[in-house]
Design an enzyme around this catalytic site. Sequence first.
Site, PDB file in Angstrom:
ATOM      1  N   ASN A  22     -37.878 -24.728  34.652  1.00  0.00           N
ATOM      2  CA  ASN A  22     -38.266 -24.091  33.457  1.00  0.00           C
ATOM      3  C   ASN A  22     -39.573 -23.052  33.853  1.00  0.00           C
ATOM      4  OD1 ASN A  22     -40.525 -25.596  33.341  1.00  0.00           O
ATOM      5  ND2 ASN A  22     -39.830 -26.872  31.581  1.00  0.00           N
ATOM      6  N   ASP A 211     -30.668 -25.848  24.514  1.00  0.00           N
ATOM      7  CA  ASP A 211     -32.150 -26.068  24.855  1.00  0.00           C
ATOM      8  C   ASP A 211     -32.856 -24.882  25.550  1.00  0.00           C
ATOM      9  OD1 ASP A 211     -33.876 -28.375  25.940  1.00  0.00           O
ATOM     10  OD2 ASP A 211     -33.801 -27.159  27.805  1.00  0.00           O
TER      11      ASP A 211
END
Length: 334
Positions: A22, A211
């Site tokens: 991420n 997500d």
Amino acid sequence: MAVPEAASPVQLCRIMRPDDANVAGNVHGGIILKMIEEAGCLVGTRHCNTQNKDCCMAALVRVEKTDFLAPVFIGEVVHVSAEITYTSKHSLEVQVKVMAENILTGSKKLANKAALWYVPCSLQNVNKIMEVPPIKYASVEQEEEGRERYEAQKLERLETKARIEEVLPPPPNREQYSIGFSQSTLIHLVGPSDCTIHSYVHGGVTMKLMDEVAGIVAARHCNTNIVTASVEAINFHRKIPNGSVVTLVGRLTFVSNKSMEIEVLVDASSLMEKEKYRAVSAFFTFMSLGQDKQPLSVPPLKIHGEEEQRRFEDGKARYLQNKAKRLAEKERQM
Ligand code: COA
């Protein structure tokens, strides 16, 4: 008919690469969810084909609430093990454990534990649900515990049915820290690489997208690095065929001192028609992290109107219930 042993547990493992990260540089929660689903689908499909003459594939229908217990870093090796722990007539439960290994030191940590439910769908006719070959249990107690989990999720599903009918909110409010300010939409065109051999989207692909949109909402609200802390139980109500346009909307429902709950609604439609249907919905909890990777305080949420207040109260009830469960679990372990 002889009762087969459950298919041997499935073990998947791979090193985490930079494209699994991420923006904060840790492994994306969605990548872990996708790997969990891959392992579950494998063990479930293998088992369901041991006795059925008609070949089938295990379709993901539910993921129980799951907590992200430790962050996983790029360069670590993720080991995912999945085993079948209960079978009903048409569904099976798979329990999955995710360990992250530092290959330089050999140390291992538990990153996630999840329980998933699959339903075998015939390869010839995807709408035909096959029977699941029963498994042998190590003890009567183990079978009884499995039956209790099965009955509990069946009951819970009855209660969540209404949420899928909910319509999307009016245009977002632009005031900072309001729900409309961080509300985000992600639109994805489903291609063959997203799909199973049935040409329907893999549950793991959907969870990864969910997500992602939840992470965007969390980051927009607190403007810091964020991580997935947990996901409430998800029911996969409808299939999403190849070629569909999937619209994922994420919106904050509740904010505590140090956590944010985000509802993600997944709607699908065909490329040519505008009419959508709700395929999945779920609640993700994110935390905001400082430079030292410790949780930071989160700006309070500005609520407008009765509908937002109602969702906030519902989120608060889930938050308090989860907190009480975690405390009880800690006390049991002491
Ligand atoms: N969680 C757990 N089990 C479920 C479930 C859920 N959300 N939905 C259905 N089941 C189980 C039922 O308990 C039943 O098993 P049992 O007879 O042993 O109790 C079995 O599935 C069939 O239930 P039924 O009510 O006949 O089917 P359905 O109308 O719920 O449809 C599917 C089942 C699989 C066809 C449908 O839920 C579906 O298409 N879901 C999407 C699957 C998918 O595409 N997954 C990836 C999503 S991106």
